[in-house]
Write a protein that holds these residues in place. Structure first.
Motif, PDB file in Angstrom:
ATOM      1  N   HIS A 297       0.869  -1.185   0.000  1.00 15.36           N
ATOM      2  CA  HIS A 297       0.000   0.000   0.000  1.00 15.36           C
ATOM      3  C   HIS A 297       0.893   1.218   0.000  1.00 15.36           C
ATOM      4  O   HIS A 297       1.839   1.308   0.784  1.00 15.36           O
ATOM      5  N   GLY A 298       0.613   2.174  -0.882  1.00 11.86           N
ATOM      6  CA  GLY A 298       1.420   3.388  -0.930  1.00 11.86           C
ATOM      7  C   GLY A 298       0.584   4.611  -1.233  1.00 11.86           C
ATOM      8  O   GLY A 298      -0.333   4.555  -2.071  1.00 11.86           O
ATOM      9  N   ASP A 299       0.858   5.712  -0.542  1.00 15.74           N
ATOM     10  CA  ASP A 299       0.199   6.985  -0.840  1.00 15.74           C
ATOM     11  C   ASP A 299       0.844   7.602  -2.067  1.00 15.74           C
ATOM     12  O   ASP A 299       2.029   7.373  -2.360  1.00 15.74           O
ATOM     13  N   LEU A 300       0.061   8.439  -2.766  1.00 16.32           N
ATOM     14  CA  LEU A 300       0.558   9.070  -3.988  1.00 16.32           C
ATOM     15  C   LEU A 300       0.519  10.589  -3.866  1.00 16.32           C
ATOM     16  O   LEU A 300      -0.404  11.144  -3.254  1.00 16.32           O
ATOM     17  N   PRO A 301       1.480  11.265  -4.474  1.00 20.06           N
ATOM     18  CA  PRO A 301       1.481  12.734  -4.475  1.00 20.06           C
ATOM     19  C   PRO A 301       0.485  13.287  -5.493  1.00 20.06           C
ATOM     20  O   PRO A 301      -0.150  12.527  -6.239  1.00 20.06           O
ATOM     21  N   ALA A 302       0.391  14.604  -5.558  1.00 20.58           N
ATOM     22  CA  ALA A 302      -0.550  15.251  -6.469  1.00 20.58           C
ATOM     23  C   ALA A 302      -0.204  15.019  -7.933  1.00 20.58           C
ATOM     24  O   ALA A 302      -1.073  15.078  -8.805  1.00 20.58           O
ATOM     25  N   SER A 303       1.078  14.751  -8.210  1.00 18.33           N
ATOM     26  CA  SER A 303       1.503  14.450  -9.581  1.00 18.33           C
ATOM     27  C   SER A 303       2.336  13.170  -9.569  1.00 18.33           C
ATOM     28  O   SER A 303       3.573  13.209  -9.507  1.00 18.33           O
ATOM     29  N   PRO A 304       1.684  12.013  -9.634  1.00 19.65           N
ATOM     30  CA  PRO A 304       2.400  10.735  -9.511  1.00 19.65           C
ATOM     31  C   PRO A 304       3.359  10.488 -10.673  1.00 19.65           C
ATOM     32  O   PRO A 304       3.132  10.921 -11.797  1.00 19.65           O
ATOM     33  N   SER A 305       4.434   9.769 -10.365  1.00 15.91           N
ATOM     34  CA  SER A 305       5.395   9.357 -11.376  1.00 15.91           C
ATOM     35  C   SER A 305       5.678   7.875 -11.203  1.00 15.91           C
ATOM     36  O   SER A 305       5.353   7.290 -10.168  1.00 15.91           O
ATOM     37  N   PRO A 306       6.304   7.225 -12.198  1.00 18.52           N
ATOM     38  CA  PRO A 306       6.628   5.797 -12.053  1.00 18.52           C
ATOM     39  C   PRO A 306       7.453   5.490 -10.806  1.00 18.52           C
ATOM     40  O   PRO A 306       7.354   4.391 -10.243  1.00 18.52           O
ATOM     41  N   ALA A 307       8.242   6.439 -10.334  1.00 20.07           N
ATOM     42  CA  ALA A 307       9.070   6.217  -9.144  1.00 20.07           C
ATOM     43  C   ALA A 307       8.227   5.961  -7.897  1.00 20.07           C
ATOM     44  O   ALA A 307       8.693   5.321  -6.947  1.00 20.07           O
ATOM     45  N   ASP A 308       6.984   6.435  -7.894  1.00 23.17           N
ATOM     46  CA  ASP A 308       6.106   6.236  -6.734  1.00 23.17           C
ATOM     47  C   ASP A 308       5.658   4.782  -6.598  1.00 23.17           C
ATOM     48  O   ASP A 308       5.069   4.413  -5.575  1.00 23.17           O
ATOM     49  N   PHE A 309       5.927   3.970  -7.604  1.00 22.57           N
ATOM     50  CA  PHE A 309       5.551   2.557  -7.584  1.00 22.57           C
ATOM     51  C   PHE A 309       6.784   1.658  -7.562  1.00 22.57           C
ATOM     52  O   PHE A 309       6.734   0.500  -7.973  1.00 22.57           O
ATOM     53  N   ALA A 310       7.888   2.199  -7.067  1.00 27.65           N
ATOM     54  CA  ALA A 310       9.171   1.481  -7.100  1.00 27.65           C
ATOM     55  C   ALA A 310       9.130   0.171  -6.326  1.00 27.65           C
ATOM     56  O   ALA A 310       9.892  -0.756  -6.629  1.00 27.65           O
ATOM     57  N   ARG A 311       8.254   0.062  -5.325  1.00 25.40           N
ATOM     58  CA  ARG A 311       8.216  -1.172  -4.527  1.00 25.40           C
ATOM     59  C   ARG A 311       7.733  -2.369  -5.329  1.00 25.40           C
ATOM     60  O   ARG A 311       7.873  -3.521  -4.892  1.00 25.40           O
ATOM     61  N   LEU A 312       7.180  -2.141  -6.510  1.00 27.27           N
ATOM     62  CA  LEU A 312       6.798  -3.250  -7.378  1.00 27.27           C
ATOM     63  C   LEU A 312       8.016  -4.009  -7.899  1.00 27.27           C
ATOM     64  O   LEU A 312       7.882  -5.120  -8.415  1.00 27.27           O
ATOM     65  N   LYS A 313       9.200  -3.410  -7.756  1.00 24.60           N
ATOM     66  CA  LYS A 313      10.419  -4.104  -8.191  1.00 24.60           C
ATOM     67  C   LYS A 313      10.740  -5.287  -7.280  1.00 24.60           C
ATOM     68  O   LYS A 313      11.419  -6.224  -7.703  1.00 24.60           O
ATOM     69  N   ASN A 314      10.283  -5.229  -6.049  1.00 25.28           N
ATOM     70  CA  ASN A 314      10.533  -6.318  -5.098  1.00 25.28           C
ATOM     71  C   ASN A 314       9.235  -6.698  -4.397  1.00 25.28           C
ATOM     72  O   ASN A 314       9.082  -6.493  -3.183  1.00 25.28           O
ATOM     73  N   PRO A 315       8.279  -7.271  -5.126  1.00 23.34           N
ATOM     74  CA  PRO A 315       6.997  -7.617  -4.527  1.00 23.34           C
ATOM     75  C   PRO A 315       7.114  -8.875  -3.673  1.00 23.34           C
ATOM     76  O   PRO A 315       8.096  -9.623  -3.784  1.00 23.34           O
ATOM     77  N   PRO A 316       6.154  -9.119  -2.809  1.00 20.85           N
ATOM     78  CA  PRO A 316       6.153 -10.367  -2.036  1.00 20.85           C
ATOM     79  C   PRO A 316       6.151 -11.578  -2.970  1.00 20.85           C
ATOM     80  O   PRO A 316       5.621 -11.518  -4.087  1.00 20.85           O
ATOM     81  N   SER A 317       6.744 -12.653  -2.513  1.00 22.97           N
ATOM     82  CA  SER A 317       6.806 -13.877  -3.318  1.00 22.97           C
ATOM     83  C   SER A 317       5.711 -14.840  -2.867  1.00 22.97           C
ATOM     84  O   SER A 317       5.787 -15.419  -1.788  1.00 22.97           O
ATOM     85  N   ASN A 318       4.677 -14.976  -3.686  1.00 26.00           N
ATOM     86  CA  ASN A 318       3.618 -15.945  -3.428  1.00 26.00           C
ATOM     87  C   ASN A 318       2.937 -16.281  -4.748  1.00 26.00           C
ATOM     88  O   ASN A 318       3.197 -15.656  -5.786  1.00 26.00           O
ATOM     89  N   GLY A 319       2.043 -17.242  -4.712  1.00 24.99           N
ATOM     90  CA  GLY A 319       1.429 -17.735  -5.942  1.00 24.99           C
ATOM     91  C   GLY A 319       0.638 -16.694  -6.703  1.00 24.99           C
ATOM     92  O   GLY A 319       0.723 -16.611  -7.941  1.00 24.99           O
ATOM     93  N   SER A 320      -0.149 -15.881  -6.007  1.00 26.09           N
ATOM     94  CA  SER A 320      -0.993 -14.916  -6.702  1.00 26.09           C
ATOM     95  C   SER A 320      -0.151 -13.809  -7.341  1.00 26.09           C
ATOM     96  O   SER A 320      -0.451 -13.371  -8.464  1.00 26.09           O
ATOM     97  N   VAL A 321       0.894 -13.380  -6.658  1.00 25.27           N
ATOM     98  CA  VAL A 321       1.751 -12.347  -7.241  1.00 25.27           C
ATOM     99  C   VAL A 321       2.533 -12.907  -8.418  1.00 25.27           C
ATOM    100  O   VAL A 321       2.682 -12.240  -9.457  1.00 25.27           O
ATOM    101  N   GLU A 322       3.038 -14.135  -8.303  1.00 24.18           N
ATOM    102  CA  GLU A 322       3.755 -14.760  -9.414  1.00 24.18           C
ATOM    103  C   GLU A 322       2.845 -14.892 -10.634  1.00 24.18           C
ATOM    104  O   GLU A 322       3.275 -14.683 -11.773  1.00 24.18           O
TER     105      GLU A 322
END
Length: 314
Positions: free
Chosen positions: A84-109
């Motif tokens: 879960h992440g909050d977003l600024p008034a002008s979002p950029s791809p950097a605001d979703f950087a945690r998608l680079k290391n998502p949890p490892s489980n069946g649904s995410v895979e």
């Protein structure tokens, strides 16, 4: 005089509640001592469904609104909200950087696999499907940032359709259908929804923007949401709208109304919550099968409310 005022305020809250909701008889003191009450909303056809809940919390509506806004569902593994992440008034791809290391489980895979293949199950536009998807984090960071900025500038009416799936599903039309199917609720919240960002750009309210990676029906999805609130006399109204989802459902909306009441002699808040959803999985279900899926939705909401109340009990 204080007792008379308190009784009148509670009576007004219950009268207002009965006028638009599925709850016509409520004992505030009993409700404060027990679990939330959760019922089906008015019948809705096709891919639409709704659930209504009421419960009582200690403290004022302002305190409860803050608790709702600040609650972190990722603390509870059973809710299956992974990021879960909050977003600024002008979002950029950097605001979703945690998608680079998502949890490892069946649904995410499974979600990452669908992304690389650009599966037809993904709820994206045909134009979005033209982008390279080998790097799933980069693909979704760019897509989510673009959709969030589009929403900020033009509301749901400006968002591209989910036409990569072969259908032509538009978030704005899905929200409008949810409202049309809930006439009493639409009128009750007309002041909030009429000035919201759902269909009229940024509107006159200040939205709180966020994104999540979660599990819906055993499939990983990413979603974009917005929440906002407004005073409504002595009470507060709030909305939490999920205006984009990569799968699982098309749109979802949770509305709240919070009244100041006295429960068992203590200052408290009566909370009404209405959940509405548009989902392809509901479209072809009837009878027992539909009731089963709606009952599962009620159980999920009941679980979330119970955990929220436990986290915020005083």
């Amino acid at each position: 005089a204080v007792v008379a005022f308190t009784s009148a305020s509670r009576g007004d809250a219950l009268t207002e509640l009965a006028a638009f909701s599925a709850f016509d008889k409520v004992d505030i003191n009993e409700l404060a001592r027990g679990d939330a009450k959760i019922v089906h909303g008015p019948p809705m056809n096709g891919r639409y469904s709704s659930v209504q809940s009421i419960y009582v919390m200690p403290g004022s509506p302002t305190q409860q609104l803050a608790a709702i806004k600040n609650w972190d569902p990722t603390r509870h593994r059973e809710l299956k909200v992974y990021l879960h992440g909050d977003l600024p008034a002008s979002p950029s791809p950097a605001d979703f950087a945690r998608l680079k290391n998502p949890p490892s489980n069946g649904s995410v895979e499974g979600f990452l696999s669908k992304t690389k293949k650009l599966s037809s199950d993904l709820q994206i536009s045909k134009e979005e499907a033209k982008k390279p998807s080998d790097d799933a984090a980069a693909f979704w960071g760019d897509l989510l940032a673009n959709r969030a900025r589009t929403f900020i500038s033009g509301g749901t009416a400006a968002l591209p359709a989910y036409d990569h799936t072969g259908d032509d599903i538009k978030a704005n039309e899905e929200f409008n259908t949810l409202f049309r199917n809930q006439d009493k609720i639409r009128k009750q919240f007309s002041g909030l929804l009429g000035s919201s960002a759902l269909g009229h750009g940024a509107g006159s309210l200040t939205p709180d923007l966020y994104w999540e990676l979660l599990d819906v029906d055993d499939q990983g999805i990413v979603t974009l949401g917005v929440s906002y609130s407004k005073n409504a006399g002595d009470s507060i109204q709030a909305a939490d709208a999920l205006y984009y989802a990569s799968g699982g459902y098309y749109v979802a909306l949770t509305l709240y109304q919070l009244w100041p009441v006295t429960a068992n002699g203590k200052p408290s808040t009566l909370v009404w919550r209405g959940d509405m959803i548009s989902s392809a999985s509901l479209a072809d279900l009837h009878g027992v099968e539909r009731l089963g899926l709606e009952s599962a939705m009620m159980k999920d909401i009941s679980k979330a409310i119970a955990l929220f109340r436990k986290d915020n009990a005083r």
